[in-house]
Scaffold this motif. Structure first.
Motif, mmCIF file in Angstrom:
data_model
loop_
_atom_site.group_PDB
_atom_site.id
_atom_site.type_symbol
_atom_site.label_atom_id
_atom_site.label_comp_id
_atom_site.label_asym_id
_atom_site.label_seq_id
_atom_site.Cartn_x
_atom_site.Cartn_y
_atom_site.Cartn_z
ATOM 1 N N THR A 158 0.859 -1.191 0.000
ATOM 2 C CA THR A 158 0.000 0.000 0.000
ATOM 3 C C THR A 158 0.891 1.235 0.000
ATOM 4 O O THR A 158 2.114 1.123 0.161
ATOM 5 N N HIS A 159 0.244 2.380 -0.148
ATOM 6 C CA HIS A 159 1.022 3.624 -0.210
ATOM 7 C C HIS A 159 1.716 3.945 1.120
ATOM 8 O O HIS A 159 2.599 4.789 1.167
ATOM 9 N N ILE A 160 1.306 3.264 2.211
ATOM 10 C CA ILE A 160 1.976 3.569 3.476
ATOM 11 C C ILE A 160 2.740 2.374 4.048
ATOM 12 O O ILE A 160 3.225 2.420 5.180
ATOM 13 N N GLY A 161 2.852 1.344 3.260
ATOM 14 C CA GLY A 161 3.629 0.192 3.732
ATOM 15 C C GLY A 161 2.966 -1.138 3.403
ATOM 16 O O GLY A 161 1.834 -1.170 2.903
ATOM 17 N N ASN A 162 3.652 -2.207 3.715
ATOM 18 C CA ASN A 162 3.161 -3.542 3.386
ATOM 19 C C ASN A 162 2.249 -4.103 4.481
ATOM 20 O O ASN A 162 2.488 -3.902 5.669
ATOM 21 N N ILE A 163 1.256 -4.837 4.016
ATOM 22 C CA ILE A 163 0.479 -5.645 4.952
ATOM 23 C C ILE A 163 0.819 -7.096 4.657
ATOM 24 O O ILE A 163 0.665 -7.558 3.525
ATOM 25 N N ILE A 164 1.309 -7.796 5.684
ATOM 26 C CA ILE A 164 1.815 -9.154 5.471
ATOM 27 C C ILE A 164 0.832 -10.170 6.025
ATOM 28 O O ILE A 164 0.401 -10.083 7.176
ATOM 29 N N TYR A 165 0.494 -11.144 5.222
ATOM 30 C CA TYR A 165 -0.443 -12.195 5.607
ATOM 31 C C TYR A 165 0.218 -13.544 5.308
ATOM 32 O O TYR A 165 0.123 -14.045 4.195
ATOM 33 N N PRO A 166 0.892 -14.135 6.281
ATOM 34 C CA PRO A 166 1.527 -15.439 6.001
ATOM 35 C C PRO A 166 0.501 -16.555 5.842
ATOM 36 O O PRO A 166 0.812 -17.608 5.288
ATOM 37 N N GLY A 167 -0.710 -16.344 6.350
ATOM 38 C CA GLY A 167 -1.709 -17.422 6.324
ATOM 39 C C GLY A 167 -1.363 -18.469 7.359
ATOM 40 O O GLY A 167 -0.679 -18.191 8.346
ATOM 41 N N ASP A 168 -1.822 -19.700 7.140
ATOM 42 C CA ASP A 168 -1.487 -20.792 8.065
ATOM 43 C C ASP A 168 -0.055 -21.217 7.802
ATOM 44 O O ASP A 168 0.312 -21.478 6.663
ATOM 45 N N PHE A 169 0.730 -21.336 8.877
ATOM 46 C CA PHE A 169 2.131 -21.696 8.647
ATOM 47 C C PHE A 169 2.737 -22.361 9.871
ATOM 48 O O PHE A 169 2.214 -22.295 10.966
ATOM 49 N N LYS A 170 3.846 -23.031 9.629
ATOM 50 C CA LYS A 170 4.726 -23.438 10.715
ATOM 51 C C LYS A 170 6.146 -23.225 10.235
ATOM 52 O O LYS A 170 6.379 -23.112 9.021
ATOM 53 N N ILE A 171 7.086 -23.141 11.171
ATOM 54 C CA ILE A 171 8.484 -23.035 10.772
ATOM 55 C C ILE A 171 9.011 -24.462 10.714
ATOM 56 O O ILE A 171 9.229 -25.100 11.739
ATOM 57 N N GLU A 172 9.159 -24.955 9.509
ATOM 58 C CA GLU A 172 9.580 -26.354 9.329
ATOM 59 C C GLU A 172 11.107 -26.417 9.250
ATOM 60 O O GLU A 172 11.765 -25.439 8.918
ATOM 61 N N THR A 173 11.633 -27.590 9.591
ATOM 62 C CA THR A 173 13.086 -27.752 9.501
ATOM 63 C C THR A 173 13.420 -28.772 8.426
ATOM 64 O O THR A 173 12.600 -29.619 8.077
ATOM 65 N N ASP A 174 14.640 -28.684 7.917
ATOM 66 C CA ASP A 174 15.068 -29.685 6.938
ATOM 67 C C ASP A 174 15.615 -30.914 7.664
ATOM 68 O O ASP A 174 15.567 -30.983 8.897
ATOM 69 N N ALA A 175 16.132 -31.870 6.927
ATOM 70 C CA ALA A 175 16.585 -33.134 7.519
ATOM 71 C C ALA A 175 17.650 -32.904 8.593
ATOM 72 O O ALA A 175 17.755 -33.667 9.550
ATOM 73 N N LYS A 176 18.413 -31.839 8.464
ATOM 74 C CA LYS A 176 19.468 -31.566 9.444
ATOM 75 C C LYS A 176 18.967 -30.737 10.625
ATOM 76 O O LYS A 176 19.755 -30.355 11.504
ATOM 77 N N ASN A 178 17.701 -27.675 10.340
ATOM 78 C CA ASN A 178 17.778 -26.232 10.093
ATOM 79 C C ASN A 178 16.420 -25.690 9.654
ATOM 80 O O ASN A 178 15.744 -26.303 8.829
ATOM 81 N N PRO A 179 16.038 -24.539 10.182
ATOM 82 C CA PRO A 179 14.740 -23.976 9.801
ATOM 83 C C PRO A 179 14.704 -23.565 8.329
ATOM 84 O O PRO A 179 15.703 -23.068 7.791
ATOM 85 N N LEU A 180 13.582 -23.790 7.696
ATOM 86 C CA LEU A 180 13.425 -23.481 6.271
ATOM 87 C C LEU A 180 12.793 -22.100 6.085
ATOM 88 O O LEU A 180 12.058 -21.631 6.953
ATOM 89 N N GLN A 181 13.053 -21.492 4.958
ATOM 90 C CA GLN A 181 12.413 -20.248 4.530
ATOM 91 C C GLN A 181 12.702 -19.024 5.392
ATOM 92 O O GLN A 181 12.174 -17.940 5.161
#
Lengths: 562, 562
Positions: A158-176, A178-181
Motif C-alpha cells: 500500500t502507499h503507506i507500507g506492506n500488509i503481510i499475511y503469512p496465512g497458516d504456517f509453521k516453521i519447518e526444519t530440513d533433515a538436518k 535447520n529452519p526453512l524459509q
C-alpha cells in the motif's frame, strides 16, 4: 468517510469477516480508497448450536455493497477453511478474479464442478516472487510451509507500507534440523512493513511444533518394521504427509491403497500436476488389496476422526468391502483429536482393537504434528517480519489475546498490537496509528444447509435444539363450529417425546384434557376465536405433560372447524 | 446351574453390569451360590446418541430376578458415577442394606431427599478394618485415596479367596513425596487374593499422576501471591481439594465464598460431619463478597466446564448478581477438560479474558490432577495386591485392553488376565480357572428422562436425532369422504426445517402436490384407504422437499375425513 482523505493520508481498512472468535471461515478484507482485496474465503464446520447445518460461511454483505471495488480474491492455500465458501459467495460479490497457486487453483476448480449452476470462475495462477497490480494496491507472494503443497504468503503493498499475511504456517526444519524459509522472511523484514496479520491457532501452546520431518521419519520406521499391512488414518487435507507416505511405501516396496473420496481426489490432482511422480502401479485400487501379501501393502485412509462413513470407520465396523482387520495389521492414527470427536475416536480405537489390530496413535508416538505455529514460531515470525503493527487473527478470543501477549513479550509496544477482534471489526490503519472503529461490518453466521444458503435462521436452529431435547407433540382437534363441541377423539401425533406404545394412559388423559379445554373455551364463543383456543391448549397441555413427565415437548395444536 | 456345585467347588460369578465399554454407571455383581453382593450403583451422563436424556443407569434385570439373594449394596465413595443410580433402582432390587462410609452415607441420604416417593434406605456405616458377614461371603474395607474423603476399598472374602475392589484410586504421596497407604496394600497382598478388579480410566496414560499435594501447593502459591481476588472454578466432586482450598484461605486470611448448589451441599455435609473445622465466619455467603477488600476473598465456584447456569459461567456472561470481574481478579480453572466441553470452556475463557481477568488453567500450571491411577500406579497396585486373576474394569475397550497389557508387562500370565469385558459379561472364577460365559446379563442402557425411567426407547432417540437434523413437516389434509376431494387448502406446520416466512413459494408448491397426490389416489377409491394415502403423501412430499432443499424433514401426514 474514506473518500475525504487525499491519497497521502488515506488510511487502510482491514476487516476480518470471519476467522476471529472462532476457528474456520477465514476471510479478510483489505480496503484502500476505491480498491478492495479479499484474502481467503473459508467455511467452518457446524457447531453444537447449529444442528443439522452443513457449513457456516462468512457474511459478505459488506462486500456486496462494494463489489465494484473488489480487485481480487487471493487464496493462500487449498484447505476448506480458506476456500470452502467460494462456491457460495462468488456470484454475490461480483465474481472477482481469484489469484492463487497452481495446486490450490486445481482444487478450487475440482470442487466447483459440484456446483454446476455457480459462476464460472476466473483464476489466475501466481507463485512466489510474482507481483500483481490491483488498483492502487499490489500483491506479492512468498513461500510458506503448512501441511499442503503450494501454500503461499501474501504481501499487500500500500502507499503507506506492506500488509503481510503469512496465512497458516509453521516453521519447518530440513533433515538436518535447520529452519526453512527463514531467509526470505528476514528479507521481507527489511521492507517497510506496516502490519502483520498473524494466525493464532496455537498461540496457547508453548515451544515449537513437532517438525513434520520427525513425523515422516517415525512413519517410515513403523512402516519399515511392520510385519504385516500398515493401515494409516489421516486427514485428506494433510497432502504433504500423504505424498510422503506414498514415497515411503515405494521405498519399502509396498503397494499403496488410497481409500476415501476427498483423499483420492487430492492425491489425483497432486499427481496430475506433477507434485509427486510415483512409479507405474505404485498405487493400486482398493479392490486389489488382497492380491498382494500383507507385508506389501500400505493403506492410507480417511476417517481417523471416527467419521461415520469414512474408510477407517467402515473397516472398524466390519462394513468395509475389501479390508478386514488381520492379526498382523498395524494401524497408525496419524492425526490429532479434533475437539468433539473424542467419543467417535474412542469407538474407532475400541472396534479396531477388538479385532486384534495393533494401534499406534499420537499419544504413544510422534505420528502427527500440527501445521500451525506454536508460541516460539509465532514470536520468530513477528521478530523476522518486524511490522509496525501486529494484528492477531484466526482463533478464539483467548488465542488472539495470547498471540498479542507474545508480541508484547518480545518487545512490541502495546499500542501497536491490536487487541482481540470481533468478526466484522473494522481496523483503520494509518502511517503511525492503528484503531478499531466503533462501527463494524455485518458478520453474523451465514449457514449452508442443503441447497439453502442463509435460509436457516435463529428460530429454525432453536426449534431443532428444542426438538432434540424432548420431541414434538401435535394435537389435531376437529370442532363443530355450530356447537363448539369436539368431534371424535382428538388425534395426537408425537415424535421424540415418549414411547407411545407404553403411554396409553397418558394419552387418554391428555385427550380428555384437550376436549375439556376446548369445550370450556368454545362453549359461549361465537364465532370461535381459534388463536385463543390454540394458545390455551398449548399452555394447558404443555403444563400437564410437564407435570406428568418433567419433559417439555414442543406442543403444536391444530384446530379444524367443520 | 450354580446350585449343582458343592460348596468346595462352587465357582464365583463376577458381573460388571455397567462401567465397561464406557466411563460411568459403575456397578459390579459378585455372586456365590445363594449370595449376591452388589458393589456401587452409578449413573452416566448422556452422550451424543442420547439427546434430551438426563442420565443413563445400569440395567438391573439380572438382579431383579435374584433379589432374594442380595445381601448388600456396598458403595465405594460418594461420586455420582458410583451412587447416582441409587434413587432409581433400590425398589426394583428389593431395597437391600447399603454399606458405606460416613460421608458417603450422608451424601446418599441428602440426594435421596429429592426423591420423596423412593424407598426409605437402610444404610450401615462401615470403616477401614471392619468386617461384615454377608451370607457365605464377607466384606472387609481398606482406605483408598481418590479425590473425595472417605473413599474405601473393598475385599470380598469367598471360600476360594478374596476379590479385591479398590474402586477409583490414585497412589497419593505425602508432603515429603512418600507414597501413602502402600503398607496396607502390601499387607493385603499377603492374603489369598483370587481376583483384583482394577479400574482402567487412565490405563492409556504413561507414568504417575500428578500428586494432589503438588496441586495444593501450587494453588497455595497462587493464592498467597495474588493481589486481588482469587476465583477458582472446579468440580463439586473434588471435595478433598475444596476443603484444602478453604484451609489455604484461612491461612492467608481470606474469606471463602462458595457458589454452586452441589458444591455448597457437599461442603456443608463435610463440615457437619467434622471432615474439616473452619473458624467461625471463615465461609461467607456470596451476597457479602463485596463487603471485603479484594485481597481478602477466595471464591470457589462450580462451572469450570462452562456449564450453562453454573456460577463461573454466570460470572463470565455478566449474569452473576454479586460477582463482577475486576481487573485484579485471578481466575484459576482447577479442572481438566472433559471431552465434549471444549467449546463451552473456550467460551468461558474468552468471556472471562474479555473482562480483563488473569486466567490460570491446567495447561499453563499444575492446578489440576486426575484422581485416577496412571499406568505406573496401576502396575504398582497389581504388583502389591498380587492377585491370581486380574479383571480390568471401568473404561472403554481400549483402556481395559491397555490395563490388561500392563499386567502382562509386569509378568502376569496372559491366561490369568481377563480380556476386555462387555457390560453384562458373566465371569466365572474357580480356584484355578477364570472364564467368561457365553451367556450374559441384560446390560443395555436404562435411560432416565424427567420422571421416566426406561420409558425412552431407541425409536424415541432416533426421532430426536432426526428432528435435530432437519426438523419436522406436518401436513393436515381434510378430505370430503364422499367425493375424495381435498377441502380447503392443506395445513402445513413445520418446525426446524426452513424459515417459513421466506419460503412461501415452496409451501405453495407443496400444497399443490399434496392436493394432487390425494385426489389422484382417492379419485376411484371407496372407501378411502387412509393408510395408503398417508404413505403415499409421506413419500411424495418427502421426495419433493429433498429435491428442492436437499434436506429430509420428518414428514407426518394427517388425513381427516369429513
Amino acid at each position: 468517510m474514506m473518500e475525504k482523505h487525499t491519497t497521502g493520508e488515506m488510511p487502510i481498512r482491514i476487516i476480518p469477516l470471519g476467522g476471529v472468535e472462532e476457528i474456520g471461515r477465514n476471510m479478510t478484507i483489505i480496503e484502500c480508497g476505491n480498491d478492495i482485496v479479499v484474502i481467503d474465503a473459508g467455511l467452518e464446520f457446524p457447531v453444537e448450536e447449529t444442528p443439522g447445518i452443513d457449513y457456516i460461511i462468512p457474511n459478505t454483505k459488506y462486500l456486496e455493497s462494494r463489489k465494484h471495488k473488489i480487485r481480487a480474491l487471493i487464496i493462500s492455500h487449498g484447505h476448506l477453511d480458506h476456500t470452502g465458501a467460494i462456491p457460495y459467495i462468488m456470484d454475490m460479490i461480483g465474481n472477482p478474479t481469484i489469484y492463487t497457486t497452481k495446486l490450490t487453483k486445481a482444487m478450487i476448480l475440482r470442487k466447483q464442478e459440484e456446483f454446476p449452476h455457480a459462476a464460472k470462475l476466473r483464476i489466475e495462477e501466481v507463485r512466489s516472487g510474482d507481483k500483481i497490480k490491483l488498483g492502487a494496491l499490489a500483491a506479492r507472494f512468498f513461500d510458506i510451509t503448512h501441511t499442503i503443497p503450494d501454500a503461499i504468503g501474501i504481501i499487500i503493498e500500500t502507499h503507506i507500507g506492506n500488509i503481510i499475511y503469512p496465512g497458516d504456517f509453521k516453521i519447518e526444519t530440513d533433515a538436518k534440523g535447520n529452519p526453512l524459509q527463514i531467509d526470505s522472511y528476514v528479507k521481507i523484514g527489511k521492507e517497510n512493513n506496516l502490519a502483520l496479520l498473524l494466525e493464532s491457532t496455537n498461540a496457547e501452546v508453548p515451544g515449537f511444533s513437532i517438525p513434520e520431518k520427525t513425523v515422516q521419519r517415525n512413519l517410515e520406521k513403523i512402516i519399515s518394521e511392520a510385519k504385516g499391512r500398515v493401515i494409516t488414518g489421516t486427514f485428506s487435507s494433510l497432502l504433504e504427509r500423504i505424498i510422503e507416505l506414498i514415497k515411503i511405501a515405494e521405498k519399502y516396496d509396498r503397494k499403496v491403497v488410497i481409500d476415501g473420496f476427498s483423499m483420492k481426489t487430492n492425491v489425483e490432482i497432486a499427481k496430475e500436476l506433477g507434485y509427486f511422480k510415483p512409479k507405474e502401479n505404485a498405487i493400486i485400487s482398493v479392490e486389489r488389496i488382497n492380491d498382494y501379501p500383507p507385508e506389501k501393502i500400505l493403506a492410507i485412509c480417511t476417517g481417523a476422526q471416527g467419521e461415520e462413513n469414512a474408510a477407517l470407520m467402515r473397516i472398524a465396523n466390519r462394513r468395509h468391502k475389501h479390508i478386514k482387520i488381520q492379526k498382523e495389521d498395524t494401524i497408525v492414527l496419524s492425526s490429532s483429536v479434533i475437539p468433539g470427536n473424542e467419543r467417535s475416536i474412542q469407538n474407532l480405537k475400541d472396534n479396531l482393537a477388538r479385532q486384534g489390530a495393533k494401534i499406534i496413535h499420537y499419544k504413544v508416538a510422534d505420528v502427527h504434528a500440527s501445521g500451525h505455529a506454536y508460541q516460539e514460531e509465532l514470536k520468530m515470525m513477528t521478530k523476522m517480519i518486524n511490522p509496525k503493527f501486529l494484528i492477531p487473527i484466526h482463533g478464539y478470543y483467548f488465542m488472539l489475546k495470547n498471540n498479542a501477549d507474545l508480541a508484547e513479550s518480545i518487545g512490541m509496544r502495546a499500542e501497536n498490537i491490536v487487541p482481540p477482534l470481533r468478526n466484522g471489526s473494522i481496523i483503520e490503519v494509518a502511517k503511525n496509528k492503528i484503531r478499531t472503529l466503533k462501527e463494524s461490518a455485518p458478520a453474523n453466521y451465514v449457514m449452508v444447509d442443503g441447497l439453502g444458503v442463509n435460509d436457516v435462521k435463529e428460530v429454525v436452529l432453536r426449534d431443532r435444539q428444542m426438538l432434540a431435547q424432548d420431541g414434538i407433540f401435535v394435537i389435531i382437534t376437529v370442532i363443530d363450529s355450530q356447537t363448539g363441541k369436539v368431534k371424535n377423539s382428538p388425534d395426537i401425533i408425537s415424535r421424540g417425546f415418549i414411547y407411545l406404545r407404553e403411554s396409553q394412559e397418558l394419552l387418554k388423559q391428555t385427550r380428555q384434557l384437550i376436549k375439556k379445554t376446548v369445550e370450556d373455551a368454545t362453549g359461549k364463543m361465537h364465532p370461535i376465536n381459534v388463536t385463543y383456543v390454540k394458545d390455551l391448549l398449548k399452555e394447558r397441555v404443555g403444563k400437564f405433560l410437564f407435570q406428568k413427565t418433567k419433559r417439555r415437548p414442543m406442543v403444536l395444536p391444530v384446530l379444524l372447524e367443520v
